[in-house]
Scaffold this motif. Sequence first.
Motif, mmCIF file in Angstrom:
data_model
loop_
_atom_site.group_PDB
_atom_site.id
_atom_site.type_symbol
_atom_site.label_atom_id
_atom_site.label_comp_id
_atom_site.label_asym_id
_atom_site.label_seq_id
_atom_site.Cartn_x
_atom_site.Cartn_y
_atom_site.Cartn_z
ATOM 1 N N SER A 66 17.251 -4.373 44.541
ATOM 2 C CA SER A 66 17.229 -4.827 43.148
ATOM 3 C C SER A 66 16.537 -3.840 42.227
ATOM 4 C CB SER A 66 16.535 -6.190 43.051
ATOM 5 O OG SER A 66 15.208 -6.102 43.536
ATOM 6 N N ALA A 67 15.663 -2.998 42.774
ATOM 7 C CA ALA A 67 14.936 -2.034 41.938
ATOM 8 C C ALA A 67 15.875 -1.037 41.281
ATOM 9 C CB ALA A 67 13.890 -1.305 42.763
ATOM 10 N N GLY A 68 16.987 -0.746 41.944
ATOM 11 C CA GLY A 68 17.931 0.214 41.394
ATOM 12 C C GLY A 68 18.633 -0.276 40.146
ATOM 13 N N ASN A 69 18.623 -1.580 39.918
ATOM 14 C CA ASN A 69 19.304 -2.152 38.756
ATOM 15 C C ASN A 69 18.372 -2.373 37.574
ATOM 16 O OD1 ASN A 69 21.680 -2.357 40.321
ATOM 17 N ND2 ASN A 69 20.952 -4.298 41.197
ATOM 18 N N LYS A 70 17.070 -2.189 37.766
ATOM 19 C CA LYS A 70 16.109 -2.484 36.714
ATOM 20 C C LYS A 70 15.907 -1.251 35.838
ATOM 21 C CE LYS A 70 11.513 -4.443 35.973
ATOM 22 N NZ LYS A 70 10.296 -5.005 36.631
ATOM 23 N N THR A 71 15.896 -1.471 34.514
ATOM 24 C CA THR A 71 15.654 -0.373 33.576
ATOM 25 C C THR A 71 14.638 -0.818 32.527
ATOM 26 O OG1 THR A 71 17.444 -1.065 32.099
ATOM 27 C CG2 THR A 71 18.008 0.500 33.861
ATOM 28 N N LEU A 72 13.990 0.148 31.907
ATOM 29 C CA LEU A 72 13.065 -0.140 30.810
ATOM 30 C C LEU A 72 12.851 1.111 29.995
ATOM 31 C CD1 LEU A 72 9.390 -0.428 32.127
ATOM 32 C CD2 LEU A 72 11.223 0.721 33.348
ATOM 33 N N SER A 73 12.188 0.951 28.860
ATOM 34 C CA SER A 73 11.962 2.091 27.975
ATOM 35 C C SER A 73 10.819 2.958 28.490
ATOM 36 C CB SER A 73 11.622 1.603 26.572
ATOM 37 O OG SER A 73 10.349 0.958 26.570
ATOM 38 N N LEU A 74 10.814 4.218 28.058
ATOM 39 C CA LEU A 74 9.737 5.122 28.432
ATOM 40 C C LEU A 74 8.403 4.616 27.896
ATOM 41 C CD1 LEU A 74 8.726 7.734 29.686
ATOM 42 C CD2 LEU A 74 9.378 8.937 27.580
ATOM 43 N N LYS A 75 8.421 4.010 26.708
ATOM 44 C CA LYS A 75 7.192 3.482 26.122
ATOM 45 C C LYS A 75 6.574 2.418 27.028
ATOM 46 C CE LYS A 75 5.393 1.129 22.008
ATOM 47 N NZ LYS A 75 5.744 0.553 20.677
ATOM 48 N N ARG A 84 14.822 13.811 29.892
ATOM 49 C CA ARG A 84 16.066 13.046 29.989
ATOM 50 C C ARG A 84 16.748 12.972 28.623
ATOM 51 N NH1 ARG A 84 15.468 7.911 30.573
ATOM 52 N NH2 ARG A 84 13.454 8.028 29.510
ATOM 53 N N GLU A 85 17.965 12.503 28.634
ATOM 54 C CA GLU A 85 18.690 12.317 27.370
ATOM 55 C C GLU A 85 17.945 11.331 26.482
ATOM 56 O OE1 GLU A 85 23.080 10.863 25.798
ATOM 57 O OE2 GLU A 85 22.735 11.287 27.928
ATOM 58 N N LYS A 86 17.695 11.680 25.244
ATOM 59 C CA LYS A 86 16.905 10.867 24.323
ATOM 60 C C LYS A 86 17.533 9.491 24.146
ATOM 61 C CE LYS A 86 14.549 11.073 19.876
ATOM 62 N NZ LYS A 86 14.326 11.867 18.632
ATOM 63 N N GLY A 87 16.694 8.464 24.257
ATOM 64 C CA GLY A 87 17.145 7.094 24.068
ATOM 65 C C GLY A 87 17.668 6.420 25.318
ATOM 66 N N SER A 88 17.874 7.163 26.407
ATOM 67 C CA SER A 88 18.382 6.550 27.633
ATOM 68 C C SER A 88 17.302 5.728 28.306
ATOM 69 C CB SER A 88 18.896 7.633 28.589
ATOM 70 O OG SER A 88 17.825 8.488 28.980
ATOM 71 N N LYS A 89 17.728 4.695 28.999
ATOM 72 C CA LYS A 89 16.793 3.816 29.687
ATOM 73 C C LYS A 89 16.293 4.463 30.983
ATOM 74 C CE LYS A 89 16.638 0.046 27.120
ATOM 75 N NZ LYS A 89 15.387 -0.542 26.635
ATOM 76 N N LEU A 90 15.078 4.123 31.335
ATOM 77 C CA LEU A 90 14.469 4.680 32.541
ATOM 78 C C LEU A 90 14.847 3.838 33.758
ATOM 79 C CD1 LEU A 90 12.476 6.642 33.914
ATOM 80 C CD2 LEU A 90 10.632 5.070 33.281
ATOM 81 N N THR A 91 15.298 4.488 34.818
ATOM 82 C CA THR A 91 15.642 3.816 36.072
ATOM 83 C C THR A 91 14.677 4.254 37.174
ATOM 84 O OG1 THR A 91 17.128 5.581 36.797
ATOM 85 C CG2 THR A 91 18.080 3.822 35.426
ATOM 86 N N SER A 92 14.694 3.499 38.273
ATOM 87 C CA SER A 92 13.823 3.853 39.404
ATOM 88 C C SER A 92 14.204 5.209 39.981
ATOM 89 C CB SER A 92 13.891 2.782 40.489
ATOM 90 O OG SER A 92 15.212 2.634 40.980
ATOM 91 N N GLN A 93 15.530 5.510 39.998
ATOM 92 C CA GLN A 93 15.957 6.811 40.526
ATOM 93 C C GLN A 93 15.416 7.956 39.679
ATOM 94 O OE1 GLN A 93 17.877 4.147 40.005
ATOM 95 N NE2 GLN A 93 19.674 4.087 41.374
ATOM 96 N N ALA A 94 15.444 7.771 38.352
ATOM 97 C CA ALA A 94 14.926 8.807 37.466
ATOM 98 C C ALA A 94 13.424 8.988 37.638
ATOM 99 C CB ALA A 94 15.252 8.454 36.011
ATOM 100 N N PHE A 95 12.725 7.887 37.870
ATOM 101 C CA PHE A 95 11.276 7.954 38.055
ATOM 102 C C PHE A 95 10.941 8.696 39.345
ATOM 103 C CE2 PHE A 95 7.008 6.505 39.004
ATOM 104 C CZ PHE A 95 6.409 6.476 37.758
ATOM 105 N N LEU A 96 11.650 8.373 40.412
ATOM 106 C CA LEU A 96 11.418 9.045 41.693
ATOM 107 C C LEU A 96 11.773 10.525 41.612
ATOM 108 C CD1 LEU A 96 12.745 6.278 44.098
ATOM 109 C CD2 LEU A 96 10.365 6.968 43.811
ATOM 110 N N LYS A 97 12.795 10.842 40.845
ATOM 111 C CA LYS A 97 13.151 12.249 40.660
ATOM 112 C C LYS A 97 12.029 12.984 39.939
ATOM 113 C CE LYS A 97 16.649 15.313 38.676
ATOM 114 N NZ LYS A 97 17.920 15.386 37.902
#
Length: 446
Positions: free
Chosen positions: A73-82, A117-130
């Motif tokens: 389920s973590a792979g589906n969760k997104t949130l803002s950088l803020k 990352r691309e400005k305005g895109s939502k943060l994902t767990s994959q992006a965080f781990l990267k």
Amino acid sequence: MTSARSLLSTCIMIALVFNGLASGSIEDEEVPLLPKFSSEEQDYQKRSWENLIGCSIAIRMANSIFGDVNAESAGNKTLSLKDAKYKMKSQCKSLGGIFNTMCNRIYTTIVKKLKKREKGSKLTSQAFLKAIRTGKVCQSKDVTDVVSDFSPKAGCRKRGDCSIHSHISELVLEGDLSFRRGSAHSASTKIPPIIHLMFGMTPDWGGKPFGIAHYLCVRTASDIMKNATIFLYYKHEPQGKWWKKAKQLLQPIRVDPVVKMNGRDIPNMAHVSDLLRLQALRDLGGIYMDIDVITIRSFAPLMKDNSFVMGQEGEKGVYGLCNAVMLSSPNSTFVNLWIRHYAEAYDPAIWSMHSVKLPSILSHLYPSEITQVNDKVFFYPLWDKIDYLFTGHGETFPRNIAMHLWESLSWDKYISRLNFDYIMNVDNNFNNLVRPFLKEETRGKA
């Protein structure tokens, strides 16, 4: 996704549970010190501990943002950088001292990577781990996962894949690991009544043949921990009259221990023994003690509610946590953390780093996974006061559960010279302490 999960599986084993950096359950409620490091150890610490701490803090951050990042389920969760920055900052605020400083540095590194990352895109767990990986916050090796099935699997020698992750049963050449004295694990205790001892990893027994002091280690443990099963692991069987007496009180187990780490030979038998004791505690649980440790009082009070117990070496653990006495429930979190980092970062040139300093560092990172007792419980008198034990008088050692004789330092001057008549007739702290356990012996038998 695959690379992210590969990084994640490695980091998760290093950072199983990262709770607050409060002090553990220490008898005097004193906050333990970080151990002293030599200049050589400081260099090793810079290379190794910072990676361990970095992995732990980064995964703690990830879990605070995405929940269990190992869950699908973590792979589906997104949130803002803020929002992510706020949660990461909150994690850093909960850490103290050096760990807060490192956390803030990790925060800065990860945020810098995420801003690319691309400005305005939502943060994902994959992006965080990267960001963790590309920012070199956590660079742990992708080693084999520790398995959780501890049933016997004989044959790793034939398969040629014996390692620190092998079961203790796979290393047994001769002997019985069954529990002959009733149930090995009472439902009322986390830590089972099993005592693990080791001797004879080299053909000459390290120049210290099995003598009366070693017999007293077995005898005191047997008499005080009456319901415990005692295993003594050896590669080269001890000899002599005191071994014959001790053998009646224990189950001898001949082993062929792991002698390679990450493809490199382990040149020192002390490190081979370090690994074997951790394997035994992981797979079976119980109490490990060096063969020069005397049991004075029952370990039972420490066995009921604790999953892993170690004693501080020196006041407030100034020298670390000593692995000469350890208690563990089977497959405890702490012993798995210890084994994993030992396997990843083994350096044969560092003498006590993995056995004394590493558990101390881990105890600061994972305080809820270990109970520390102060230096008076297992390791009084300390090695620098060993003369007091063998020449002093009138001490009753009221706080000791066990006593380490520091054989590597006391052998030539004291232990090698011990005999039955001397113990029975000479008044000093050590003799007075162990004399009652020799009352059944006669000079003819001894």
